[in-house]
Design a protein around this motif. Sequence first.
Motif, mmCIF file in Angstrom:
data_model
loop_
_atom_site.group_PDB
_atom_site.id
_atom_site.type_symbol
_atom_site.label_atom_id
_atom_site.label_comp_id
_atom_site.label_asym_id
_atom_site.label_seq_id
_atom_site.Cartn_x
_atom_site.Cartn_y
_atom_site.Cartn_z
ATOM 1 N N PRO A 441 6.755 -6.728 -3.631
ATOM 2 C CA PRO A 441 5.464 -6.214 -3.178
ATOM 3 C C PRO A 441 4.386 -6.413 -4.237
ATOM 4 O O PRO A 441 4.647 -6.350 -5.440
ATOM 5 C CB PRO A 441 5.748 -4.715 -2.953
ATOM 6 N N THR A 583 -2.985 0.410 2.081
ATOM 7 C CA THR A 583 -2.601 0.166 0.691
ATOM 8 C C THR A 583 -2.494 1.478 -0.075
ATOM 9 O O THR A 583 -1.578 1.677 -0.879
ATOM 10 C CB THR A 583 -3.615 -0.771 0.001
ATOM 11 N N ARG A 586 0.682 3.125 0.879
ATOM 12 C CA ARG A 586 1.810 2.498 0.176
ATOM 13 C C ARG A 586 1.898 3.016 -1.253
ATOM 14 O O ARG A 586 2.994 3.250 -1.776
ATOM 15 C CB ARG A 586 1.670 0.975 0.185
ATOM 16 N N TRP A 587 0.745 3.190 -1.889
ATOM 17 C CA TRP A 587 0.738 3.716 -3.262
ATOM 18 C C TRP A 587 1.307 5.133 -3.286
ATOM 19 O O TRP A 587 2.138 5.466 -4.138
ATOM 20 C CB TRP A 587 -0.684 3.708 -3.822
ATOM 21 N N ALA A 590 4.979 5.182 -2.886
ATOM 22 C CA ALA A 590 5.687 4.674 -4.063
ATOM 23 C C ALA A 590 5.723 5.686 -5.206
ATOM 24 O O ALA A 590 6.565 5.589 -6.094
ATOM 25 C CB ALA A 590 5.034 3.371 -4.544
ATOM 26 N N GLY A 625 6.324 1.332 7.024
ATOM 27 C CA GLY A 625 5.651 1.611 5.759
ATOM 28 C C GLY A 625 5.770 0.493 4.753
ATOM 29 O O GLY A 625 5.691 -0.688 5.088
ATOM 30 N N PRO A 626 5.973 0.813 3.488
ATOM 31 C CA PRO A 626 5.960 -0.201 2.429
ATOM 32 C C PRO A 626 6.979 -1.301 2.632
ATOM 33 O O PRO A 626 6.706 -2.463 2.387
ATOM 34 C CB PRO A 626 6.259 0.616 1.160
ATOM 35 N N VAL A 633 8.483 6.646 7.378
ATOM 36 C CA VAL A 633 8.299 6.979 5.970
ATOM 37 C C VAL A 633 8.284 8.477 5.751
ATOM 38 O O VAL A 633 8.840 8.966 4.772
ATOM 39 C CB VAL A 633 6.982 6.351 5.457
ATOM 40 N N ASP A 686 -4.179 -6.153 -0.079
ATOM 41 C CA ASP A 686 -3.524 -5.310 -1.084
ATOM 42 C C ASP A 686 -4.533 -4.535 -1.926
ATOM 43 O O ASP A 686 -4.191 -4.029 -2.998
ATOM 44 C CB ASP A 686 -2.621 -6.165 -1.984
#
Length: 834
Positions: A441, A583, A586-587, A590, A625-626, A633, A686
């Motif tokens: 990613p 994005t 996703r952050w 993570a 999700g990611p 997720v 991204d």
Amino acid sequence: MSGRVRREEAVDVVWSGDWVAERLGVALEGDGELQELLGLALRRNPKRAHLLVSNVLGKHVPQRPSVVYGAGYGLGERVRALLGADDARRAVVLGYAETATGLGHAVADGLRDAPYLHSTRRPVAGVAQAGGFEEAHSHATSHLLLPEDPELLAGGAEAATLVLVDDEFSTGNTVLNTIRALHASHPRERYVIVALVDMRSAGDRDRLTAFAAEIGARVDLVTRSSGTVTLPEGVLERGQALVAAQEAEQAGRAGEAVEGVAPVTRVALDWPAEVPDGGRHGFTPAHRATLEAALPGMAERIAGALDSDVRRVLVLGFEELMYAPLRLGTALEAVLGEGGAEVRYSTTTRSPVLAVDDPGYAIRTRLVFPAHDDPADGPGDRYAYNVAGAGFDAVVAVVDSTADTPELHAPDGLLARLAAHTGQVLLAVVPSYTPTPLQEPAVLPEPLRGPDFSSYAPEDVGWLLQDLSHTELEAPTEEREEAIQSGGAHYAESLPVEYQPSAEYQALFTAALDASAARIARAVGTVTETVLAERGPRPVLVSLARAGTPVGVLMRHWARHRHGLDLPHYAISIVRGRGIDATALRWLAAHHDPADVVFVDGWTGKGAITRELAAAIEEFEASGGPGGSAGPVGFNPEIAVLADPGGCVRTYGTREDFLIPSACLNSTVSGLISRTVLRADLVGPDDFHGAKFYRELAGSDVSGDFLAAVTARFDEVAEQVEAETKELLAADRAPTWEGWAAVERISEEYGIHDVNLVKPGVGETTRVLLRRVPWKILAKRGAGPDLTHIRLLAEQRGVPVEEVDDLPYSCVGLIHPRFTRGATGADGKAVQGA
């Protein structure tokens, strides 16, 4: 050779559907061109015995490449005329495997600048599936959608038109099932269905109209010809019996190994390395331009490898690989045509069709050979129709490199079959396009923090945004309003000029803050305690920038002041009509457990952002999700707000509609950060959405003053907060959506007919006066100091304030419903005294 007898004279005078029509009573009725476009054949199929055989598709019947390409290109030009040049440029074209892959590609060419994708029955390792569907009447495996760019099929209110292309539109089941599946995950406002022929019944035509109404989208149909197929009772059973009898009669004549008599020569195409072999993973206008430049040279190489005396040449494509051989055929036609040679084009296919050597039957001959591309559904027979006995001096077999296997060259393989029926076989191999392997990613950007971005303390909020401070984004309010309402721009593509408060307005803010600080502190404490009780023990606060950010900071301060908790807090962008910043999600996924994330906003109006967030999170969860395929997720789409006058959420500090001083100003009470921006040329796949930091306004910044005034009242309201929280936790807090109902009523009563132009509540009305072109303000009769700043702003902008009864909000702001510069009335015309 005995197999090279020309049959064109018979084809010219006999309809290639007579044989089936006479035996089964099947009839084609339609416009004058219909029988020129279609013949009839039979196949062994439990759902539909007859097959409509196109004379211009280039699948079963060899045809001049220019005719095949022109049929699709012409349909594309008609779609371009229907949509207009700008929308045609933004359209996405989707073709169906295997029959319509070349047709769809030609349609995309006719639109000129549209990207193209076709469904496929060939799974490709490392490419995530973006969708799939079944073909109702087909014997074959499921269709897969495997775009290299996952955003190619993305939808939404601003999404490009999707153009779906099939060779025939018979019942419409396949196309409608496709739209239904894609619309569920990627909704858009318009679809165009394209086919060579429209053969639907009256009932099927009505079903398309009902379907469009059901999904709330416009669905257009573009076809070259139309008609109907009349099928007498019992035709399926009688057709199957007829096929069985013919196959029994022909048993032993197909499938035998044949020793080729013609040489097979491999010709190097020098296919451009950067051009995909077709649209299986997407084909862009840039690919198209590169291919067009390379085609003449490739045609010259093929022509140079042909015997000098050839007069009739077939370019034979391979199953889904239709466009590349078609375009090679058009280029070769241009080269050989100068010398009087004739070029035809068709492709091999997975579909078993009965062959009958009769002028009144569409499939005169068939070659049978084993599959040679290691298909996912296992080995099986493949077919080439109307090649044997068609008098071709040479056949140029075009396959992709995946299909250039030992089976292709075997004694019973395709090349050997062709060699028995022509004088020369050329093999041209197009390199199979392999999408860029799945990479790690992309490295996600880190949050921005003060003092480099915003005037808040760095620990108070991490902005999941990118800094666009040096980009010119502001536009005059009137220009923005006209562009937004005309459809020329989305509100998130620019920024309004930052409102600079007068001394009088600044004094009003200070007075309002002093008067309401305790009330706000109580609401902050109540919503925070509710979150801790239901989503604790350490929730991750994620504010919806920018109105939610001051509230998120205050909630963080309460948790630290009352419980010693140091809660993480971030600000994230969400845009009406465009969704949430994926994005940023996703952050968050993570770095935190998504189940701990609590979305925070300042207030609810009619609940549009509440619904937007729910839909966006649902889409993100459905996408995996990611990882893209790991399942849901765990983000919870519920919002916690300071005030919920619209009755739109379960978690709130109050449902009263009162003045929240942070709504009185823009960036100067929100850490000097602008509203968020989402524009394709600034925000990549991204990237975080963008915003500006107005450092130059530091002298007017009251963000810290607002926080200090409210936090100073925390101890004073602590007992009230404890009591109200207990009461709320025990109460039925289900959303009533009464605000939404009121907005719909007001929209109709005032002739606006667009709920997006009705902004209820003190906060939303303030935004109308600061950022948009207001038409009028509705104020609840008897509303007191909470509306003082509203009345001042309205006076400054010359906007009438109308006192009304029976209003569930303190006030409602009405954006000018048909704004052009010079218009002030609901009908778009100037009104005296407005």
